[in-house]
Design an enzyme around this catalytic site. Structure first.
Site, short mmCIF file in Angstrom:
data_model
loop_
_atom_site.label_atom_id
_atom_site.label_comp_id
_atom_site.label_asym_id
_atom_site.label_seq_id
_atom_site.Cartn_x
_atom_site.Cartn_y
_atom_site.Cartn_z
N PRO A 92 0.82 -1.22 0.00
CA PRO A 92 0.00 0.00 0.00
C PRO A 92 0.86 1.27 0.00
O PRO A 92 0.38 2.35 -0.32
CB PRO A 92 -0.81 -0.11 1.31
CG PRO A 92 -0.75 -1.55 1.68
CD PRO A 92 0.57 -2.06 1.18
N ARG A 157 -0.67 -9.63 -20.77
CA ARG A 157 -1.63 -9.52 -21.87
C ARG A 157 -1.14 -8.52 -22.93
O ARG A 157 -1.61 -8.53 -24.06
CB ARG A 157 -3.01 -9.15 -21.38
CG ARG A 157 -3.15 -7.75 -20.80
CD ARG A 157 -4.53 -7.54 -20.21
NE ARG A 157 -5.55 -7.48 -21.23
CZ ARG A 157 -5.85 -6.40 -21.95
NH1 ARG A 157 -5.15 -5.28 -21.78
NH2 ARG A 157 -6.82 -6.42 -22.83
N1 LIG Z 1 -2.62 -1.69 -2.73
C1 LIG Z 1 -1.73 -2.68 -2.91
O1 LIG Z 1 -1.07 -2.81 -3.94
C2 LIG Z 1 -1.54 -3.65 -1.78
C3 LIG Z 1 -0.45 -4.49 -1.75
C4 LIG Z 1 -0.29 -5.40 -0.71
C5 LIG Z 1 -1.25 -5.41 0.29
N2 LIG Z 1 -1.18 -6.25 1.36
C6 LIG Z 1 0.02 -7.03 1.68
C7 LIG Z 1 1.05 -6.10 2.31
C8 LIG Z 1 2.24 -5.86 1.61
C9 LIG Z 1 3.19 -5.00 2.15
C10 LIG Z 1 2.97 -4.39 3.38
C11 LIG Z 1 1.80 -4.60 4.08
C12 LIG Z 1 0.83 -5.48 3.55
N3 LIG Z 1 -0.36 -5.75 4.27
C13 LIG Z 1 -0.41 -7.07 4.86
C14 LIG Z 1 -1.76 -7.34 5.47
O2 LIG Z 1 -2.14 -6.31 6.34
C15 LIG Z 1 -2.22 -5.05 5.68
C16 LIG Z 1 -0.90 -4.66 5.08
N4 LIG Z 1 -2.33 -4.59 0.25
C17 LIG Z 1 -2.47 -3.69 -0.77
#
Ligand SMILES: NC(=O)c1ccc(NCc2ccccc2N2CCOCC2)nc1
Length: 249
Positions: A92, A157
């Protein structure tokens, strides 16, 4: 092009590798997807890949060493095929991806994608091993696997030969910088609604003109921000003006 994914849940990737456009591209060797679990790079009897966060707080953090060893093994496999893969981390906190970024990703020879779980990974792994950090959108997923699959689908793709139709530069959504036009197929009439006459006319120039006009109009109405970035020609402006007049009627 070659993707190596570092993931604790390799079975999730069946969503891409078992059926559909990407599965067929893999079968035709137009792309490769290799999966690596950090668990294979642990040395303790419990095969520990996570641990409690320094500073306390909920959840766990993915440990540095199994991830680093998995990344290096993936890069070595790719290098053995002559592919120098850079490392991307899906999170994120990453740079927001759009179709331009996907085109750049798709043009590279290979990537190692790190799919995080738990609360994320030890920051020193990002500092030492990650070249780029990407986000597929401003929302939180339970793991990076779905984000990695989104990126791989969008990038694969675009590879030559993957999509059936000849015009690989097909005006699909966002490749022309515009939203897509409406699509219709049989039956010709559903209730009181019939297919727009122009699409039944066989006049391919008029059809192409109508489709561009629809794409311009829908983009202006739903995503005017995309028009800012793209600019618009005089011909397109006239098509758009007509569309908006019609829509206002
Ligand atoms: N928007 C995106 O590209 C996206 C990508 C991954 C993701 N989650 C894996 C993650 C990866 C890295 C850090 C934290 C987390 N998370 C683990 C679970 O808890 C919340 C944080 N979420 C959204």
């Amino acid at each position: 092009m070659r993707f190596d994914v570092i993931t604790l849940f390799p079975a999730q990737f069946a969503a891409l590798t078992e059926e559909g456009v990407v599965a067929r591209a893999l079968q035709r060797q137009l792309a490769q997807i290799h999966l690596h679990t950090p668990r294979d790079y642990t040395t303790d009897v419990h095969r520990t890949v996570d641990d409690r966060p320094y500073g306390g707080g909920p959840g766990m953090v993915m440990r540095y060493t199994p991830l680093r060893l998995a990344i290096e093994a993936a890069q070595a496999e790719a290098a053995a095929e002559g592919v120098q893969s850079r490392v991307a981390y899906l999170s994120p906190q990453g740079e927001r991806l759009d179709q331009r970024q996907i085109e750049r990703i798709s043009a590279a020879p290979g990537w190692v994608l790190v799919a995080g779980r738990y609360e994320g990974v030890d920051e020193r792994l990002i500092e030492d091993c990650v070249d780029e950090e990407w986000s597929i959108g401003d929302y939180v997923l339970s793991g990076g696997e779905l984000a990695a699959m989104v990126v791989m689908d969008a990038a694969i793709r675009l590879l030559p030969g993957v999509l059936g139709h000849a015009d690989s530069a097909r005006q699909d959504s966002h490749s022309s910088g515009l939203l897509d036009c409406p699509h219709y197929t049989r039956p010709e009439t559903i209730g009181d609604r019939s297919v727009p006459e122009v699409l039944l006319s066989g006049d391919h120039q008029a059809i192409e003109r109508w489709r561009l006009q629809q794409a311009l109009g829908r983009t202006r109405q739903r995503r005017p921000d995309l028009l800012q970035g793209r600019g618009i020609s005089e011909v397109e402006q006239r098509l758009l003006d007509d569309y908006l007049l019609e829509a206002a009627r």
